[in-house]
Scaffold this motif. Structure first.
Motif, PDB file in Angstrom:
ATOM      1  N   ILE A   9      30.209  28.231 -15.945  1.00  0.00           N
ATOM      2  CA  ILE A   9      31.167  27.172 -15.689  1.00  0.00           C
ATOM      3  C   ILE A   9      30.571  26.183 -14.697  1.00  0.00           C
ATOM      4  N   GLU A  10      30.498  24.941 -15.131  1.00  0.00           N
ATOM      5  CA  GLU A  10      30.038  23.869 -14.271  1.00  0.00           C
ATOM      6  C   GLU A  10      31.206  22.925 -14.034  1.00  0.00           C
ATOM      7  N   LYS A  11      30.981  21.918 -13.261  1.00  0.00           N
ATOM      8  CA  LYS A  11      32.069  21.040 -12.849  1.00  0.00           C
ATOM      9  C   LYS A  11      32.811  20.411 -14.039  1.00  0.00           C
ATOM     10  N   HIS A  12      32.084  19.965 -15.065  1.00  0.00           N
ATOM     11  CA  HIS A  12      32.729  19.245 -16.158  1.00  0.00           C
ATOM     12  C   HIS A  12      32.553  19.896 -17.525  1.00  0.00           C
ATOM     13  N   SER A  13      32.005  21.110 -17.581  1.00  0.00           N
ATOM     14  CA  SER A  13      31.803  21.749 -18.877  1.00  0.00           C
ATOM     15  C   SER A  13      31.705  23.259 -18.734  1.00  0.00           C
TER      16      SER A  13
END
Length: 55
Positions: free
Chosen positions: A46-50
């Motif tokens: 999990i990254e900030k936007h995806s």
């Protein structure tokens, strides 16, 4: 419970002996899954936007 503890022990041993963290985590997931009778595992990054899925 015995299978779970044995799986944790084996997974911990693999984690300590493997130099590559990716291989170690993959081996740990396999050992823990087999000890619990689980046939698949989903790992998410999990990254900030995806969200990236790995099967």
């Amino acid at each position: 419970m015995k299978n779970h503890l044995l799986g944790l022990s084996i997974a911990n041993n693999k984690r300590l002996k493997e130099s590559c963290i990716d291989d170690a985590l993959r081996q740990c997931a396999v050992v823990l899954g087999e000890s619990q009778g689980i046939d698949r595992c989903y790992v998410l990054e999990i990254e900030k936007h995806s969200i990236n899925y790995y099967y």
